[in-house]
Design an enzyme around this catalytic site. Structure first.
Site, short mmCIF file in Angstrom:
data_model
loop_
_atom_site.label_atom_id
_atom_site.label_comp_id
_atom_site.label_asym_id
_atom_site.label_seq_id
_atom_site.Cartn_x
_atom_site.Cartn_y
_atom_site.Cartn_z
CE1 TYR A 189 -41.68 -14.93 65.88
CE2 TYR A 189 -42.23 -16.71 64.36
CZ TYR A 189 -42.47 -16.03 65.54
OH TYR A 189 -43.49 -16.42 66.38
CE LYS B 85 -52.01 -14.59 65.94
NZ LYS B 85 -51.32 -14.48 67.24
CE1 TYR C 138 -45.61 -13.89 66.56
CE2 TYR C 138 -45.63 -12.72 68.66
CZ TYR C 138 -45.20 -13.77 67.88
OH TYR C 138 -44.36 -14.72 68.41
P1 FAD Z 1 -55.19 -30.92 70.60
O1 FAD Z 1 -54.16 -30.29 71.44
O2 FAD Z 1 -54.77 -31.69 69.41
O3 FAD Z 1 -56.07 -31.84 71.55
C1 FAD Z 1 -56.98 -32.77 71.05
C2 FAD Z 1 -57.12 -33.91 72.03
O4 FAD Z 1 -58.11 -34.81 71.53
C3 FAD Z 1 -55.83 -34.70 72.16
O5 FAD Z 1 -55.48 -34.84 73.52
C4 FAD Z 1 -56.14 -36.03 71.51
O6 FAD Z 1 -55.45 -37.12 72.10
C5 FAD Z 1 -57.65 -36.12 71.74
N1 FAD Z 1 -58.28 -37.06 70.82
C6 FAD Z 1 -57.98 -37.31 69.53
N2 FAD Z 1 -58.73 -38.31 69.05
C7 FAD Z 1 -59.53 -38.70 70.06
C8 FAD Z 1 -60.50 -39.71 70.19
N3 FAD Z 1 -60.77 -40.56 69.19
N4 FAD Z 1 -61.15 -39.85 71.36
C9 FAD Z 1 -60.85 -39.01 72.41
N5 FAD Z 1 -59.92 -38.06 72.35
C10 FAD Z 1 -59.27 -37.89 71.18
N6 FAD Z 1 -49.19 -24.19 67.56
C11 FAD Z 1 -48.46 -23.11 67.74
O7 FAD Z 1 -49.03 -22.03 67.89
N7 FAD Z 1 -47.09 -23.22 67.77
C12 FAD Z 1 -46.43 -24.41 67.62
O8 FAD Z 1 -45.21 -24.48 67.66
C13 FAD Z 1 -47.19 -25.56 67.42
N8 FAD Z 1 -46.59 -26.76 67.23
C14 FAD Z 1 -47.40 -27.86 67.01
C15 FAD Z 1 -46.80 -29.09 66.77
C16 FAD Z 1 -47.59 -30.24 66.51
C17 FAD Z 1 -46.94 -31.59 66.27
C18 FAD Z 1 -49.01 -30.10 66.49
C19 FAD Z 1 -49.89 -31.30 66.20
C20 FAD Z 1 -49.58 -28.84 66.73
C21 FAD Z 1 -48.79 -27.72 66.97
N9 FAD Z 1 -49.34 -26.46 67.21
C22 FAD Z 1 -48.58 -25.38 67.40
C23 FAD Z 1 -50.74 -26.26 67.25
C24 FAD Z 1 -51.28 -26.26 68.66
O9 FAD Z 1 -50.54 -27.15 69.45
C25 FAD Z 1 -52.73 -26.67 68.55
O10 FAD Z 1 -53.39 -25.64 67.83
C26 FAD Z 1 -53.41 -26.91 69.88
O11 FAD Z 1 -52.90 -28.06 70.49
C27 FAD Z 1 -54.92 -27.07 69.66
O12 FAD Z 1 -55.51 -27.53 70.83
P2 FAD Z 1 -56.77 -28.49 70.75
O13 FAD Z 1 -57.14 -28.73 72.17
O14 FAD Z 1 -57.77 -27.95 69.81
O15 FAD Z 1 -56.24 -29.83 70.08
C1 DHB Z 2 -43.15 -21.18 69.31
C2 DHB Z 2 -43.83 -21.76 68.30
C3 DHB Z 2 -44.28 -20.99 67.26
O1 DHB Z 2 -44.96 -21.55 66.25
C4 DHB Z 2 -44.04 -19.64 67.21
O2 DHB Z 2 -44.46 -18.91 66.16
C5 DHB Z 2 -43.36 -19.05 68.24
C6 DHB Z 2 -42.91 -19.83 69.30
C7 DHB Z 2 -42.66 -22.01 70.43
O3 DHB Z 2 -42.89 -23.23 70.42
O4 DHB Z 2 -42.05 -21.47 71.35
#
Ligand code: FAD
Ligand code: DHB
Length: 389
Positions: free
Chosen positions: A200, A296, A384
């Site tokens: 980082y 997170k 972390y």
């Molecule tokens: P999601 O993974 O968003 O799943 C929700 C699901 O609901 C999806 O499949 C979606 O298609 C579905 N859905 C939406 N609307 C509808 C509907 N109308 N009807 C039916 N289904 C629906 N976290 C990290 O810790 N590090 C990262 O680097 C990181 N990068 C990210 C990058 C992006 C672009 C995003 C958006 C998030 C990122 N996150 C990251 C956060 C992490 O990916 C999320 O916290 C995690 O995906 C949460 O899981 P979830 O199942 O709650 O939601």
């Molecule tokens: C990754 C994403 C993050 O947000 C992080 O803090 C560390 C690792 C990853 O996508 O690998």
């Protein structure tokens, strides 16, 4: 059709909850707006806390993660041209596992298929109904045909843009939000990671993060502007930029190559309160968002699932609503601590356009203090690796 729990969303939260319920003999159906391949094509988080890894094991979907995931005992902080290692294991006795969200999702989907769980992909117009009363139901359409699914409970695992939170607007929902004046540009490339641990970096040109998915696949990020477009970032520009934000010896050691994915994500802190409305629950990103700096987001979705699964199991096994009544307060207590940590880590590591050189010096002082103090390093490390459930 009738089931006990309708789960909206087939992301990690929905799939994990579904599998735990299935294993416990509680019927559930997952409704997902997009296709299975689309869900698997999303490249997102990569760092799993021990609590999340344990939940995957409990769901029966942890085997590949245990085999292929990379246990990490520490990470590097770089600032002012220096490296400092945060010894996660030495400070907390715990580690994290670097393993992609895509793989977590794939393993859960495979497990669901193997155990006969029902998932309906490409379900349109999914809408939770009558969750204020005793007989909620969810409507949706599939291939132009409308359907109604009756149930006992609805789990809104449908992410930040899904219909579950929209359905409770105006019903006592309160929201708390901070939008940051920058985003993250992330790439994946089939080149060996520059270091065997994550880096980082706080740099005057902006934050950078070196992560990985395996010994041959790297995941790198740089802070970018909110109006930046992916098309404006050639691979060469990306590599030049990330190298300029790292200490010289790290930059020189970096192997570059063509990216296989490139995307920009905005950064946001967001919490919805409460997380329960009658027989509808908000779970994971549907209820809260953290900026990715502390890794997170995915882990918080998992702790919500832990609390909700325990509550539903208690309801069905013991006819007790105590867990359900306590879900929102229990989940929010952990959510807010992760919100604070993610906000703090974002503030400490990014360049803010409005704080100028004063802000930069304060960040450097904070990082000097952090790396020079065992107490401060322990505080960072215990957040972390993940606070207890
Ligand atoms: P999601 O993974 O968003 O799943 C929700 C699901 O609901 C999806 O499949 C979606 O298609 C579905 N859905 C939406 N609307 C509808 C509907 N109308 N009807 C039916 N289904 C629906 N976290 C990290 O810790 N590090 C990262 O680097 C990181 N990068 C990210 C990058 C992006 C672009 C995003 C958006 C998030 C990122 N996150 C990251 C956060 C992490 O990916 C999320 O916290 C995690 O995906 C949460 O899981 P979830 O199942 O709650 O939601
Ligand atoms: C990754 C994403 C993050 O947000 C992080 O803090 C560390 C690792 C990853 O996508 O690998």
């Amino acid at each position: 059709m009738r089931t006990q729990v309708v789960i909206i969303g087939s992301g990690p939260a929905g799939l994990l909850l579904g599998q735990l319920l299935t294993n416990a003999g509680i019927d559930n159906v997952i409704l997902e707006r997009v296709s299975q391949d689309y869900v698997l094509g999303r490249i997102r988080a990569g760092v799993l806390e021990e609590g999340m890894a344990g939940l995957l094991d409990e769901a029966g979907a942890g085997e590949r993660m245990r085999r292929e995931g990379l246990p990490h005992d520490g990470f590097d902080l770089t600032f002012s041209g220096k490296h400092h290692r945060i010894d996660l294991h030495g400070l907390t006795g715990k580690h994290v596992i670097v393993y992609g969200q895509t793989e977590v999702t794939r393993n859960l989907m495979d497990r669901r298929a193997a155990t006969g769980g029902i998932s309906i992909y490409e379900a349109a117009d999914v809408q939770p109904n009558d969750f204020d009363g005793e007989r909620p139901y969810v409507t949706y359409s599939k291939d132009g045909v409308e359907h109604r699914l009756d149930c006992d409970f609805i789990a809104g695992c449908d992410g930040y843009h899904g219909p579950s939170r929209k359905a409770v607007e105006g019903k006592g929902l309160e929201t708390f939000e901070r939008v940051y004046p920058f985003g993250w540009l992330g790439i994946v490339a089939d080149v060996p990671p520059v270091s065997h641990e994550l880096i980082y970096s706080n740099h005057r040109r902006g934050f950078a993060l070196c992560s990985m998915r395996s010994a041959t696949r790297s995941r790198y990020y740089v802070q970018c502007g909110l109006d930046d477009r992916v098309e404006a970032w050639s691979d060469d520009r990306f590599w030049d930029e990330i190298r300029s934000r790292l200490p010289a010896e790290t930059a020189e050691a970096m192997t570059t190559g063509p990216s296989i994915e490139k995307s920009i994500a905005p950064l946001r802190s967001f919490v919805a309160e409460p997380l329960r409305f009658g027989r509808l629950f908000l779970v994971g990103d549907a209820g809260h968002i953290v900026p990715p700096t502390g890794a997170k987001g995915l882990n918080l979705a998992a702790s919500d699932v832990r609390y909700l699964f325990d509550a539903l199991q208690e309801y069905y096994a013991e006819q007790s609503a105590a867990g359900i009544d306590g879900y929102s307060a229990r989940a929010l207590a952990r959510v807010w601590k992760a919100e604070r940590f993610s906000w703090w880590m974002t503030n400490t590591l990014h360049r803010f356009p409005d704080t100028g050189t004063f802000g930069q010096r304060i960040q450097e002082a904070e990082l000097e203090y952090l790396t020079g103090s065992r107490a401060a390093s322990t505080s960072l490390a215990e957040n972390y690796v993940g606070l207890p459930y």
